[in-house]
Design a protein around this motif. Sequence first.
Motif, short mmCIF file in Angstrom:
data_model
loop_
_atom_site.label_atom_id
_atom_site.label_comp_id
_atom_site.label_asym_id
_atom_site.label_seq_id
_atom_site.Cartn_x
_atom_site.Cartn_y
_atom_site.Cartn_z
N GLN A 250 70.47 54.90 10.43
CA GLN A 250 70.90 55.69 11.25
C GLN A 250 70.13 56.10 12.19
OE1 GLN A 250 71.15 59.17 8.29
NE2 GLN A 250 69.69 59.91 9.46
N GLU A 251 70.69 56.83 13.42
CA GLU A 251 69.86 57.28 14.53
C GLU A 251 70.45 58.30 14.91
OE1 GLU A 251 69.36 54.28 17.70
OE2 GLU A 251 69.53 52.64 16.38
N GLY B 56 70.14 60.84 17.84
CA GLY B 56 69.94 61.18 19.49
C GLY B 56 70.70 62.31 19.94
N ASP B 57 71.53 62.05 21.01
CA ASP B 57 72.46 63.36 21.35
C ASP B 57 73.51 63.45 20.15
OD1 ASP B 57 71.55 62.92 23.87
OD2 ASP B 57 72.74 61.65 24.50
N GLY B 58 73.98 62.46 19.60
CA GLY B 58 74.76 62.93 18.17
C GLY B 58 74.11 61.81 17.01
N MET B 59 75.05 61.38 16.10
CA MET B 59 74.29 60.46 15.25
C MET B 59 74.93 59.19 15.37
SD MET B 59 74.04 60.68 11.01
CE MET B 59 75.83 60.60 10.84
N SER B 60 74.45 57.81 15.40
CA SER B 60 74.83 56.76 15.46
C SER B 60 74.51 56.15 13.95
CB SER B 60 74.12 55.93 16.52
OG SER B 60 74.59 54.65 16.50
N ILE B 61 75.48 55.69 13.45
CA ILE B 61 75.29 55.29 12.04
C ILE B 61 75.77 53.58 11.86
CG2 ILE B 61 77.24 56.31 11.12
CD1 ILE B 61 75.91 56.61 8.27
N THR B 62 74.89 52.73 11.24
CA THR B 62 75.32 51.37 11.14
C THR B 62 75.59 51.20 9.60
OG1 THR B 62 73.98 51.02 13.07
CG2 THR B 62 74.98 48.91 11.58
N LEU B 63 77.01 50.54 9.44
CA LEU B 63 77.42 50.43 8.06
C LEU B 63 77.95 48.83 7.85
CD1 LEU B 63 79.78 53.42 8.56
CD2 LEU B 63 78.13 53.31 6.61
N GLU B 64 77.65 48.39 6.90
CA GLU B 64 78.13 47.36 6.43
C GLU B 64 79.58 47.42 5.93
OE1 GLU B 64 77.47 43.99 7.08
OE2 GLU B 64 75.76 44.83 8.14
#
Length: 563
Positions: free
Chosen positions: A449-450, A452-460
């Motif tokens: 997860q990152e 920043g301005d919002g949240m960015s999440i990487t999922l399998e």
Amino acid sequence: MPANTQIMTLTFLLILTSFSPMIQAIPLPGEVPACIAEDPPSVVRTWDEVTLMYPDQFHDYEMVQQELAQFEAIAPHLVSIETFGKSTQGLDLNYVLITNEVDTSNKPETLVVAHHHGREQVTIEMTLRFIQHLLSMYGVDETITSYVDNIEIYIIPTLNPDTLEYVVNQGHHWLRKNINPYDEDMDGLVDEDSPEDVDGDGIISQEVLYHIDPVFGVVTDYIRWEGIDNDGDGQINEDPVGHVDLNRNYDVFWEEMTAGSDDVYDETYRGEEPFSENETDAFRRFALNHKFTTAYSLHTGVNATYLSEDSVGRYVEPVLYNKILEDFNEMLPRSFNRPIGPPYMEVSENFSLTRESAESGLWREWMYHERDTILPVTFEIYNNLTSNDMEEFIEINATHTLYRWNGIYEYFNPDKEFIQPLWENIAPAFDYLLNVTPKLHASLTPTSQEIGDGMSITLEMNVGIESPYFGSQEGIEIVTENRTLLRWFLPLVSGQNIENTVRLDLPTSYLDGDVSILLGNNWTGYQRFTIRVQQAQFIITPEMLIISGIALIALVAVIARRR
Ligand SMILES: [Ca+2]
Ligand SMILES: [Ca+2]
Ligand SMILES: [Ca+2]
Ligand SMILES: [Ca+2]
Ligand SMILES: [Zn+2]
């Protein structure tokens, strides 16, 4: 230094001392993964066995209501009873929803609707046993438990409840249509002359009086149900109860009129217009709120499993339907129900049917053509051809003979001691319905997860459809709880599984606590995934420590000078 300047400096340094580590802290970079909250659990089984209150008899309306209430009392988290309309006579039209209610995500749906036709009362008994079966096996049988956890199973025990008083309690086993009052003979009185059991043998017989004419041979004088002239108008049974054949009243191919009749006396009278009847109109409104890939409508009286055909008599889904028929052939006892249609027509030994095409007004055609249900089955569950032999010939005089057919009850229903064996015969077809209903299987595993301005999440993402025949119909979406589209994937076919790395950019509002995203579509239902965002952890760098230290020393110095 003037006093007010000193105070300002003091205040500034105090603030700096207290908060400088916080102000300058930075969230950890991408390696902090969000996590997915646990799946909703199965319902804990709190009941021993599930029995019917009236196991060995046909249910009237009140008894059906009692059984449903008992089911809900036994397993309140698996059973809910809802009313979707009123019958012509004002009875509640109910559906029972069987599903794990602890899991509130919406799920794929299937439907069993019984009892369009009054005299086909044993179809109600099958729905009650279907519910009993699901509750009995829940928590015991892994497969059934999984079906109930993952499918919304809608069951309508009776679409024509007004008829039960006549059929079950008064022995009017001839009654097929709904009880919408109608003055067939237009004498101003309504339903004033129905059939009755005149000779008190417990049967309302069909009577055919005929005579031998020297010129024309056998001439029929009348065909009618046993009865008397109740209103003294010289006619027998000219204005019975029963008006519209509910299974000819659906709005499909209405203009073509390839089935049903416009004659009010006909058993297949279709009504003045589509959905003219309370019962079908209530069903229409119910069905418009649902997406059923699969559905059964239960009937009795012929030896057949009906599937939709096009205008020249080909199955609308030829490959699929032939597989379905093979399955039906395999799982049902050969003796009692044979699918109709190629290549099975020759299987029927002593029974044949004219196959009609794209039948207007029928539930099955409406579900297929108007609601996109790929597999709406008219499932005829019972037929007893020996009832044709229940006949007698009474010589009235030298020329006239009265033929009496006494098998109307047996034609559509077994004796009550065979209700349970009938269920055991056809139960595999009900498990089958749940098996073929396409179920979505999906897992999402966050890898990073990152913030920043919002949240960015990487999922399998791993998503697939479980059904031997059906896919997802429409594309698979990932949406927010309020259905904002985040990602879209091509429709899945039966048995297909896709794996993907998916990056989702969520709005800032999603930084607060658990967030839900939904995966699926209106056919498969949406599985809910609750993402627990790992709150940013704050670190203190050596630079921050030095700044804090300087601020602290300055603060002490200022305080010392003031003294
Ligand atoms: Ca009348
Ligand atoms: Ca009438
Ligand atoms: Ca009789
Ligand atoms: Ca009369
Ligand atoms: Zn029927």
